[in-house]
Structure formats: C-alpha cells, structure tokens
Design a protein around this motif. Structure first.
Motif, PDB file in Angstrom:
ATOM      1  N   ARG A 155      50.592  20.442   9.813  1.00 28.90           N
ATOM      2  CA  ARG A 155      50.453  20.648  11.254  1.00 28.90           C
ATOM      3  C   ARG A 155      49.198  21.454  11.579  1.00 28.90           C
ATOM      4  O   ARG A 155      48.706  21.414  12.690  1.00 28.90           O
ATOM      5  CB  ARG A 155      51.661  21.405  11.816  1.00 28.90           C
ATOM      6  N   VAL A 206      64.781   9.415  11.480  1.00 27.18           N
ATOM      7  CA  VAL A 206      65.205  10.719  10.953  1.00 27.18           C
ATOM      8  C   VAL A 206      64.772  10.850   9.498  1.00 27.18           C
ATOM      9  O   VAL A 206      64.172  11.851   9.086  1.00 27.18           O
ATOM     10  CB  VAL A 206      66.738  10.897  11.070  1.00 27.18           C
ATOM     11  N   ARG A 207      65.057   9.802   8.729  1.00 28.53           N
ATOM     12  CA  ARG A 207      64.726   9.842   7.308  1.00 28.53           C
ATOM     13  C   ARG A 207      63.209   9.954   7.105  1.00 28.53           C
ATOM     14  O   ARG A 207      62.734  10.748   6.306  1.00 28.53           O
ATOM     15  CB  ARG A 207      65.247   8.563   6.645  1.00 28.53           C
ATOM     16  N   ALA A 212      60.921  11.049   9.174  1.00 27.31           N
ATOM     17  CA  ALA A 212      60.407  12.343   9.628  1.00 27.31           C
ATOM     18  C   ALA A 212      60.672  13.396   8.565  1.00 27.31           C
ATOM     19  O   ALA A 212      59.786  14.169   8.193  1.00 27.31           O
ATOM     20  CB  ALA A 212      61.067  12.740  10.947  1.00 27.31           C
ATOM     21  N   TYR A 213      61.897  13.402   8.057  1.00 29.94           N
ATOM     22  CA  TYR A 213      62.273  14.433   7.082  1.00 29.94           C
ATOM     23  C   TYR A 213      61.443  14.306   5.804  1.00 29.94           C
ATOM     24  O   TYR A 213      60.877  15.275   5.310  1.00 29.94           O
ATOM     25  CB  TYR A 213      63.765  14.312   6.756  1.00 29.94           C
ATOM     26  N   LEU A 214      61.365  13.107   5.272  1.00 33.37           N
ATOM     27  CA  LEU A 214      60.749  12.946   3.945  1.00 33.37           C
ATOM     28  C   LEU A 214      59.230  13.029   3.995  1.00 33.37           C
ATOM     29  O   LEU A 214      58.608  13.556   3.084  1.00 33.37           O
ATOM     30  CB  LEU A 214      61.160  11.612   3.322  1.00 33.37           C
ATOM     31  N   ASN A 215      58.628  12.517   5.042  1.00 34.07           N
ATOM     32  CA  ASN A 215      57.169  12.423   5.080  1.00 34.07           C
ATOM     33  C   ASN A 215      56.526  13.485   5.949  1.00 34.07           C
ATOM     34  O   ASN A 215      55.308  13.559   6.030  1.00 34.07           O
ATOM     35  CB  ASN A 215      56.752  11.038   5.588  1.00 34.07           C
ATOM     36  N   GLY A 216      57.351  14.282   6.636  1.00 36.04           N
ATOM     37  CA  GLY A 216      56.772  15.332   7.475  1.00 36.04           C
ATOM     38  C   GLY A 216      56.134  14.787   8.745  1.00 36.04           C
ATOM     39  O   GLY A 216      55.175  15.360   9.244  1.00 36.04           O
ATOM     40  N   LEU A 217      56.649  13.689   9.284  1.00 39.01           N
ATOM     41  CA  LEU A 217      56.067  13.128  10.513  1.00 39.01           C
ATOM     42  C   LEU A 217      56.368  14.035  11.696  1.00 39.01           C
ATOM     43  O   LEU A 217      57.452  14.583  11.807  1.00 39.01           O
ATOM     44  CB  LEU A 217      56.653  11.737  10.789  1.00 39.01           C
ATOM     45  N   SER A 218      55.401  14.171  12.592  1.00 36.95           N
ATOM     46  CA  SER A 218      55.606  14.980  13.792  1.00 36.95           C
ATOM     47  C   SER A 218      56.112  14.091  14.929  1.00 36.95           C
ATOM     48  O   SER A 218      56.063  12.859  14.840  1.00 36.95           O
ATOM     49  CB  SER A 218      54.292  15.624  14.211  1.00 36.95           C
ATOM     50  N   TYR A 219      56.559  14.724  16.013  1.00 39.61           N
ATOM     51  CA  TYR A 219      56.935  13.947  17.192  1.00 39.61           C
ATOM     52  C   TYR A 219      55.758  13.108  17.671  1.00 39.61           C
ATOM     53  O   TYR A 219      55.927  11.974  18.117  1.00 39.61           O
ATOM     54  CB  TYR A 219      57.428  14.873  18.310  1.00 39.61           C
ATOM     55  N   LEU A 278      55.418  10.073  15.479  1.00 40.08           N
ATOM     56  CA  LEU A 278      56.491   9.109  15.755  1.00 40.08           C
ATOM     57  C   LEU A 278      56.258   8.418  17.090  1.00 40.08           C
ATOM     58  O   LEU A 278      56.521   7.226  17.239  1.00 40.08           O
ATOM     59  CB  LEU A 278      57.846   9.822  15.763  1.00 40.08           C
ATOM     60  N   ARG A 327      61.713  12.677  21.227  1.00 39.57           N
ATOM     61  CA  ARG A 327      62.347  13.943  20.899  1.00 39.57           C
ATOM     62  C   ARG A 327      63.831  13.927  21.263  1.00 39.57           C
ATOM     63  O   ARG A 327      64.688  14.309  20.457  1.00 39.57           O
ATOM     64  CB  ARG A 327      61.618  15.077  21.617  1.00 39.57           C
ATOM     65  N   LEU A 371      65.726  11.560  18.919  1.00 39.43           N
ATOM     66  CA  LEU A 371      66.005  12.101  17.588  1.00 39.43           C
ATOM     67  C   LEU A 371      67.035  13.226  17.647  1.00 39.43           C
ATOM     68  O   LEU A 371      67.864  13.371  16.756  1.00 39.43           O
ATOM     69  CB  LEU A 371      64.732  12.622  16.929  1.00 39.43           C
ATOM     70  N   ARG A 372      66.973  14.029  18.722  1.00 41.78           N
ATOM     71  CA  ARG A 372      67.984  15.094  18.858  1.00 41.78           C
ATOM     72  C   ARG A 372      69.380  14.493  18.926  1.00 41.78           C
ATOM     73  O   ARG A 372      70.322  15.034  18.348  1.00 41.78           O
ATOM     74  CB  ARG A 372      67.722  15.905  20.126  1.00 41.78           C
TER      75      ARG A 372
END
Lengths: 216, 182
Positions: free
Chosen positions: B89, B141-142, B144-151, B154, B166, B169-170
């Motif tokens: 980031r 979700v997967r 974002a978590y694994l690859n560190g993608l930001s909003y 995405l 946002r 995903l929430r």
C-alpha cells in the motif's frame, strides 16, 4: 455482534477489513494504532485472523535464500566485542561494526520511515519513525527496562561520516524531535549516560542499541 | 483447544530470548512466510527484505503472542501478511511490481485450501461457508486475502465503484462470520 439489519458494527468491519487486507494505507495505520491501544479491537482482529486462517493453506512454501538467517541474526545480534572495545561512540560505529548494525526497512515517502534500534544481548529496543512531511522524528522505548535511577538513555544522530549529535533523552514518554532530513546512511544510536545526558556533549557511556537508516 | 502446536512452543521460547528456538522457528516457518511475502509483493528482493523485517519483529514481539488466541503459524502469517500489505500500500500509486519473476508465479501455484486440507475440520468448515457465498463474492474475498488486493484494485478489476465493492465484500465477511459461528 451483528445488528438486526445484518451489518457488522463499524469497528468490527474495520477489524475484518484489516485482516482481509483491502484497506488503503491510512485506514490500515488507523487499525494498527487501535490494535496497539484497544484490547477489544485487538481481540476482534485476532478472531478474524482465526476465521480466515484456513485460507493460509493456499500460500506455497518457497525456500528463502540460504544466507537469510545469517542476515537476520547479523541485524538482531551485532557482534558484541566490536561494540565494546571502543569507548567513543563513533569509533564503535565504524568499520565492521557498522555493517552488522540493524538495517532498516522502509516505506517510501510520504509514509514515515520506521526503524528499530537493537543491540547484542540488549533487551532494550527503541522504535523510531521519521515523518519527512512534518520534519519530525518520533522515538519511543519499545521493549526493555528504563535507564534506571540517576541515568538516562541519550539519543544520538550520526550523519554518515560525521560526529554524533545529541538530539534528546529517551524516557518513558514518546520523544518528538524536529529533524529536517534523515538521509540513508544516517545512524541513530542510544548510549547510557548520567541523568540529564552526557555532560560533555560527547557520548561517555556504553553504546546500547543502534540502527542505520537504509536506502528507501 | 487443539493439542500440540510446536510453532507456538518455539515462539514462547523465543520470547525468553532463546536463540536456538529462534533458529528452529526460522527453519520451520521461513519458507511459508517467504511464500506469503512473494505472493503479495511479487518481487523477490522486496519479499526478502520483508521476511527479514518479519523475523526481526517476531524476535522483538514474541512475548506478545498469546497461545490462547490462536495457533503459532496463524500469528506468524498475520505478521507477514500485514507487513507485506503495508509495503504494498505504501508503494507510490501506479507502480506495480516490475518483476513478476518465476518464483512469484510459483507462489501462486499452490492448491486451494479445499484441496490441501480436507482432513482439517476448520478448513472444511470455511470451505463450506465459502460455498454459501455467490461464487464471485467468494472469489473476491479469497483473492483479496491471498494476493493483498486493495478495494481500489478490486474496483478496477470488476469495473464498479470502490464503495460498492466495499459494502459488497463487507456483506460477504458478515455472511462468512454467521456461517462459521452457526
């Protein structure tokens, strides 16, 4: 924890999003400050880490370079004799000893530079962060004992190749010092001095911990 | 509580400044943590820096690990992910990792959780809960978590505004939580 409309409260959503990793940097830093200061928030983060932990199986194991453990140990545990042999701090920091002092990992500006000052056999660790935008260096004791009665930890800034300059005493609270620039190669070091700091303006006590600012 | 967590034991010994335990911890966990850093940062030399920083933090913060709150490896991976994502980031906008090298691609090649640990109840449970989400949401979700993608990443990828992504995903996270606690 959820309200009747099925939405998470804002704080829990922040904890979940922090763990998911999608937040922009400013919000991540906000969450990290809450983790430090708010046990309830820290517990929510830990819960989310556990919930999503099974996803971690998808991370492959990739062997790091063979010399990485040596590099980490050199950074955490600089050779002791070299540091003890000389009384004067700059002497202690030259040559071989300099190479083994803690390296620093840094985020590019405008994010603050952060460094952890560490030393061989020292429980003391001092965290430093430099905000180039504000021109402010913030220093705080992160681990280890206080200096003790009648003594102080004195902080020195040593521009590459120059003499150390005393810039403050690290006591219990956060120390904020105006510093115009902190270029790569600058060393931050802490010595143990009489209360109030070295009376001569030159370090007199032992060098405890240090870090060299790395290239950004 | 699950019995036996050798990594947690090594972290506890590291907290007592036991250097041999720290080395053993490095042997046990460094390949996994390097895999995490590589997958998120996609740059070998930056991933090496990140792993050095992670082990420095582990040495300094080992006493903050609480075995009652989770497994040792989960704690270590959280430190590695958080540090790697913070670095990601902090990169100036628009700079993607230049070197998507061989190793970084390798880091993607691992099987998913379902394939790898069917035997583990917790993994199966989260896989079942993912199955209840719409496939696109589960994948976001997967990923974002694994690859560190930001909003922002995405939002570009899916061509929808950041706020839409946002809240979408929430809701996904909320559903996962309800399912896991059911």
């Amino acid at each position: 924890m959820s309200d009747p409309t099925g939405h998470m409260p804002e704080r829990e959503a922040l904890a979940a999003e922090y763990v998911l990793g999608t937040l922009p940097l400013e919000e991540r830093l906000t969450a990290e400050a809450l983790i430090e200061g708010d046990p309830g928030f820290a517990a929510m983060v830990a819960d989310w880490q556990n919930r999503l932990a099974p996803l971690n199986d998808a991370y492959a194991e990739v062997p790091p370079p063979a010399d990485m453990l040596d590099r980490i140990e050199a950074r955490l545990f600089p050779a002791p004799e070299r540091l003890r042999r000389t009384g004067w701090i700059w002497g202690a920091l030259t040559g071989a000893a300099l190479a083994v002092l803690a390296l620093v990992t840094l985020l590019p500006p405008p994010v603050p530079l952060t460094a952890t000052l560490t030393g061989e056999g020292q429980a003391l660790a001092v965290a430093a962060s430099f905000d180039a935008g504000k021109g402010e260096l913030t220093v705080v004791r992160a681990a280890g004992p206080a200096a003790g009665p009648g003594r102080d930890y004195e902080l020195w800034l040593i521009p590459a190749g120059e003499a150390p300059v005393s810039i403050g005493l690290v006591r219990d609270s956060e120390l904020k010092i105006p510093v115009a620039d902190l270029p790569a190669g600058t060393t931050l070091a802490i010595t143990l001095e009489p209360e109030g700091g070295s009376p001569t303006g030159i370090a007199t006590g032992p060098l405890l911990v240090a870090a060299v600012i790395g290239g950004a | 509580m699950e019995a036996g967590d050798p990594i947690a034991d090594l972290i506890a010994a590291t907290a007592r400044s036991d250097r041999a335990a720290f080395r053993a911890l490095y042997s046990a966990a460094s390949a996994k943590l390097f895999g995490v850093a590589l997958r998120i940062l996609r740059d070998r030399s930056e991933a090496e820096d990140a792993v050095q920083e992670v082990f420095t933090r582990v040495w300094l913060n080992a006493r903050r690990f609480d075995a009652g709150r989770g497994r040792g490896m989960t704690w270590l991976i959280a430190i590695a992910r958080n540090h790697a994502i913070d670095r990601l980031r902090a990169r100036p906008a628009g700079i993607e990792a230049a070197g998507e090298d061989e190793t970084a691609r390798l880091a993607d090649a691992a099987p998913g959780p379902e394939a790898q640990s069917v035997a583990r109840g917790e993994a199966r449970r989260i896989a079942d809960c993912f199955d209840l989400l719409e496939p696109a949401r589960a994948e976001a979700v997967r990923g974002a978590y694994l690859n560190g993608l930001s909003y922002l990443d995405l939002s570009r990828r899916h061509g929808v505004p950041v706020n839409t992504i946002r809240s979408w995903l929430r809701r996904g996270l909320q559903k996962l939580k309800e399912c896991l606690e059911a």
